[in-house]
Design an enzyme around this catalytic site. Structure first.
Site, PDB file in Angstrom:
ATOM      1  N   GLY A  61       0.779  -1.238   0.000  1.00  0.00           N
ATOM      2  CA  GLY A  61       0.000   0.000   0.000  1.00  0.00           C
ATOM      3  C   GLY A  61       0.805   1.280   0.000  1.00  0.00           C
ATOM      4  O   GLY A  61       0.239   2.360   0.153  1.00  0.00           O
ATOM      5  N   TRP A  63       2.334   2.978  -2.457  1.00  0.00           N
ATOM      6  CA  TRP A  63       1.948   3.924  -3.509  1.00  0.00           C
ATOM      7  C   TRP A  63       0.524   4.421  -3.294  1.00  0.00           C
ATOM      8  O   TRP A  63       0.214   5.578  -3.579  1.00  0.00           O
ATOM      9  CB  TRP A  63       2.084   3.266  -4.885  1.00  0.00           C
ATOM     10  N   ASP A  81      -4.097  -5.930  -6.217  1.00  0.00           N
ATOM     11  CA  ASP A  81      -2.907  -6.756  -6.030  1.00  0.00           C
ATOM     12  C   ASP A  81      -3.345  -8.199  -5.809  1.00  0.00           C
ATOM     13  O   ASP A  81      -4.458  -8.455  -5.329  1.00  0.00           O
ATOM     14  CB  ASP A  81      -2.072  -6.277  -4.836  1.00  0.00           C
ATOM     15  N   ASP A  97      -5.425 -12.043  -9.002  1.00  0.00           N
ATOM     16  CA  ASP A  97      -4.327 -12.153  -9.960  1.00  0.00           C
ATOM     17  C   ASP A  97      -4.675 -11.356 -11.218  1.00  0.00           C
ATOM     18  O   ASP A  97      -5.608 -11.711 -11.950  1.00  0.00           O
ATOM     19  CB  ASP A  97      -4.110 -13.636 -10.285  1.00  0.00           C
ATOM     20  N   ASP A 122       3.380  -0.746  -9.995  1.00  0.00           N
ATOM     21  CA  ASP A 122       4.651  -1.173  -9.406  1.00  0.00           C
ATOM     22  C   ASP A 122       4.715  -2.704  -9.392  1.00  0.00           C
ATOM     23  O   ASP A 122       5.404  -3.300  -8.576  1.00  0.00           O
ATOM     24  CB  ASP A 122       4.776  -0.614  -7.982  1.00  0.00           C
ATOM     25  N   LYS A 162       6.589   0.246 -13.580  1.00  0.00           N
ATOM     26  CA  LYS A 162       7.894  -0.366 -13.341  1.00  0.00           C
ATOM     27  C   LYS A 162       8.211  -1.293 -14.513  1.00  0.00           C
ATOM     28  O   LYS A 162       7.369  -2.072 -14.955  1.00  0.00           O
ATOM     29  CB  LYS A 162       7.878  -1.177 -12.049  1.00  0.00           C
TER      30      LYS A 162
END
Length: 207
Positions: A61, A63, A81, A97, A122, A162
């Site tokens: 958490g 970000w 997530d 997922d 990320d 990312k």
């Protein structure tokens, strides 16, 4: 007693000696990753009050904490997530997922008819330490995130992700450039030197 491997012990030592880990504990952030986003924010002013944002790979958490604070009560944040994430006020969290269609559909349903201003990611796969395995897995996540971004972003919206240098990077970069007015790379100082990670920033979604 289970013996830790040498690499595990080295990671733990590096982790607890990491100034960004210590600073995160002091500032109340859930992870050192918060400072990567804060550094990019300071340079690029991505996040503004009242924005609608999607945060992929959000757990634990870090970000989402930064983003929620910056967008304020008039903003909207949808986080997702595969791992659990403790709740954050005014954040809609979708656990699952991201490579599964049903999770993507839940995110799209949460977005609804209104599009978003920003998609941040990320995400990273579980790393094996073998680039030939890890890089394709990471690029697959990047491709899925870009696909989502093209579905939900408003024209002029932004995309931060990312990414790891390696096979498939140049093709992906070309794809992002075709969809955004401006594309830049960022390597925050809080990103460990030995890490292959960088952050790709697309500004001005062409729609």
């Amino acid at each position: 007693m289970v013996q830790r491997s040498k690499s595990s012990a080295n990671w733990l030592r590096e982790h607890f000696n990491d100034p960004f880990v210590k600073q995160a504990q002091k500032d109340g952030y859930r992870s050192r990753a918060s400072y990567k986003l804060l550094e990019i924010q300071e340079k690029d002013r991505l996040i503004r009050p009242g924005m609608s944002v999607i945060d992929l790979g959000a757990a634990p958490g870090g970000w989402s904490q930064v983003t929620s604070r910056l967008i304020g009560g008039q903003g909207r944040l949808i986080a997702s997530d595969i791992l659990e994430m403790d709740s954050i006020a005014d954040v809609t969290f979708i656990q699952g997922d991201f490579t599964h269609d049903e999770v993507l559909q839940r995110i799209l349903e949460a977005v609804g008819d209104s599009h978003v201003d920003l998609v941040i990611s990320d995400m990273a796969p579980n790393m094996s330490g073998t680039p030939a395995v890890d890089i394709p897995r990471a690029m697959f996540l990047c491709e899925l995130a870009l696909d989502l971004a093209t579905r939900v972003l408003k024209p002029g919206g932004d995309f931060l992700i990312k990414i790891f240098q390696g096979e498939g990077f140049d093709v992906y970069l070309k794809d992002v450039r075709s969809k955004f007015d401006k594309v830049q790379m960022r390597k925050p100082s809080s990103s460990r030197d030995r890490s292959r990670e960088q952050y790709l920033l697309g500004r001005g979604f062409k729609g």
